[in-house]
Design a protein around this motif. Structure first.
Motif, PDB file in Angstrom:
ATOM      1  N   GLY A  63       0.607  -1.197  -0.054  1.00 55.54           N
ATOM      2  CA  GLY A  63      -0.153  -0.066   0.111  1.00 55.54           C
ATOM      3  C   GLY A  63       0.815   1.313  -0.176  1.00 55.54           C
ATOM      4  O   GLY A  63       0.663   2.177  -0.821  1.00 55.54           O
ATOM      5  N   LYS A  64       1.912   1.200   0.555  1.00 62.98           N
ATOM      6  CA  LYS A  64       2.849   2.522   1.079  1.00 62.98           C
ATOM      7  C   LYS A  64       3.482   2.651  -0.534  1.00 62.98           C
ATOM      8  O   LYS A  64       3.686   3.617  -0.961  1.00 62.98           O
ATOM      9  N   ILE A  65       3.841   1.621  -1.201  1.00 70.62           N
ATOM     10  CA  ILE A  65       4.885   1.882  -2.425  1.00 70.62           C
ATOM     11  C   ILE A  65       3.644   2.059  -3.386  1.00 70.62           C
ATOM     12  O   ILE A  65       3.893   3.225  -4.290  1.00 70.62           O
ATOM     13  N   ALA A  66       2.511   1.550  -3.588  1.00 63.44           N
ATOM     14  CA  ALA A  66       1.665   1.950  -4.596  1.00 63.44           C
ATOM     15  C   ALA A  66       1.266   3.428  -4.307  1.00 63.44           C
ATOM     16  O   ALA A  66       0.798   4.265  -5.421  1.00 63.44           O
ATOM     17  N   ARG A  67       0.978   4.051  -3.120  1.00 61.45           N
ATOM     18  CA  ARG A  67       0.571   5.379  -2.940  1.00 61.45           C
ATOM     19  C   ARG A  67       1.587   6.184  -3.287  1.00 61.45           C
ATOM     20  O   ARG A  67       1.507   7.480  -3.777  1.00 61.45           O
ATOM     21  N   ARG A  68       2.728   5.996  -2.798  1.00 60.95           N
ATOM     22  CA  ARG A  68       4.017   6.839  -2.964  1.00 60.95           C
ATOM     23  C   ARG A  68       4.690   6.938  -4.324  1.00 60.95           C
ATOM     24  O   ARG A  68       4.809   8.162  -4.779  1.00 60.95           O
ATOM     25  N   TYR A  69       4.416   6.113  -5.083  1.00 64.38           N
ATOM     26  CA  TYR A  69       4.898   6.056  -6.753  1.00 64.38           C
ATOM     27  C   TYR A  69       3.652   5.892  -7.491  1.00 64.38           C
ATOM     28  O   TYR A  69       4.212   5.685  -8.755  1.00 64.38           O
ATOM     29  N   GLY A  70       2.429   6.264  -7.417  1.00 57.57           N
ATOM     30  CA  GLY A  70       1.654   6.088  -8.169  1.00 57.57           C
ATOM     31  C   GLY A  70       1.300   4.830  -9.087  1.00 57.57           C
ATOM     32  O   GLY A  70       0.831   4.887 -10.158  1.00 57.57           O
ATOM     33  N   LEU A  71       1.578   3.726  -8.182  1.00 54.70           N
ATOM     34  CA  LEU A  71       1.345   2.224  -8.487  1.00 54.70           C
ATOM     35  C   LEU A  71       0.014   1.693  -8.254  1.00 54.70           C
ATOM     36  O   LEU A  71      -0.045   0.317  -8.370  1.00 54.70           O
ATOM     37  N   ILE A  72      -1.031   2.449  -7.938  1.00 54.00           N
ATOM     38  CA  ILE A  72      -2.332   1.974  -7.712  1.00 54.00           C
ATOM     39  C   ILE A  72      -2.924   1.355  -8.873  1.00 54.00           C
ATOM     40  O   ILE A  72      -3.206   1.836  -9.947  1.00 54.00           O
ATOM     41  N   SER A  73      -3.293   0.047  -8.764  1.00 55.82           N
ATOM     42  CA  SER A  73      -4.112  -0.646  -9.991  1.00 55.82           C
ATOM     43  C   SER A  73      -5.073  -1.129  -9.687  1.00 55.82           C
ATOM     44  O   SER A  73      -5.530  -1.531  -8.274  1.00 55.82           O
ATOM     45  N   ARG A  74      -5.995  -1.618 -10.572  1.00 55.46           N
ATOM     46  CA  ARG A  74      -7.079  -2.254 -10.227  1.00 55.46           C
ATOM     47  C   ARG A  74      -7.023  -3.628  -9.945  1.00 55.46           C
ATOM     48  O   ARG A  74      -7.785  -4.200  -8.914  1.00 55.46           O
ATOM     49  N   LEU A  75      -6.017  -4.491 -10.210  1.00 54.14           N
ATOM     50  CA  LEU A  75      -5.716  -5.515  -9.814  1.00 54.14           C
ATOM     51  C   LEU A  75      -5.139  -5.830  -8.212  1.00 54.14           C
ATOM     52  O   LEU A  75      -5.623  -6.582  -7.567  1.00 54.14           O
ATOM     53  N   GLY A  76      -4.426  -4.502  -8.008  1.00 55.52           N
ATOM     54  CA  GLY A  76      -4.025  -4.573  -6.529  1.00 55.52           C
ATOM     55  C   GLY A  76      -5.165  -4.401  -5.491  1.00 55.52           C
ATOM     56  O   GLY A  76      -5.139  -4.491  -4.602  1.00 55.52           O
TER      57      GLY A  76
END
Length: 202
Positions: A63-76
């Motif tokens: 969650g931290k990496i996804a939010r920090r680096y804009g890597l939020i995905s539908r699969l995630g």
């Protein structure tokens, strides 16, 4: 016209990417579920606690990496709650099988999952996306994930067991309450989404 410089929070961009670091961490957590369940059932408690701790670390990191680096995905957004639920389910079944927790607690938490699953057809019927995991839901998972290893440590008559037992049940009760509260909020959120779509389509 779009306002800029107002300081308003923007909605995060959700991509369709599959191979990202957060998704890889979520997949790793999923792989650990059957390993964790086997360790619990065979009473390799120390190894089970290590796997559970690693799951908590990867849950935080994805969650931290996804939010920090804009890597939020539908699969995630799909994998994260699935991994959470599978760890909770496997722990519930393992601890109940070993008579560490009562089966009625398993029934209370599983009935919550059935309640949430029953909302799925409404999302599909109205072609709505799965809502993101709410903070209350994550807090519930946090409490339950902490409750189960403490209840595992509570086995026996040692000083550690005497300390872990009340702490474990406190986390379990808070987690159960928040888990159901998150489900009710999830239902209300879906209801609001359906009403909004109907209003827009009218």
């Amino acid at each position: 016209m779009t306002e800029t410089g107002t300081g308003a929070a923007r909605e995060p961009v959700v991509s369709g990417r599959v191979w990202t670091v957060p998704n890889a961490l979520s997949m790793l957590r999923l792989v650990g579920v059957p390993v964790f369940l086997w360790l619990i059932l065979t009473e390799h408690d120390t190894a089970a606690l290590i796997v559970l701790a690693l799951s908590g670390v990867t849950d935080y990191l994805d969650g931290k990496i996804a939010r920090r680096y804009g890597l939020i995905s539908r699969l995630g957004q799909l994998l994260d709650p699935i991994a959470d639920r599978l760890y909770i389910l496997s722990t519930l079944l393992g601890l109940a099988w070993r008579d560490i927790i009562p089966w009625w607690l398993v029934a209370v938490l599983l009935s919550r999952e059935l309640f949430v699953l029953a909302l799925g057809p409404s999302l599909r019927r109205h072609q709505l996306a799965i809502p993101p995991v709410h903070f209350v839901g994550k807090a519930a998972t946090f409490n339950l994930i902490y409750a189960f290893p403490l209840l595992l440590l509570a086995e026996g008559g040692s000083v550690v067991a005497d300390i872990a037992r009340p702490m474990g049940w406190a986390f379990a009760w808070w987690g159960t309450g928040l888990y159901w509260l998150a489900a009710v909020m999830y239902a209300a959120q879906i209801r609001g989404m359906v009403k909004h779509k109907k209003a827009v389509s009218a």
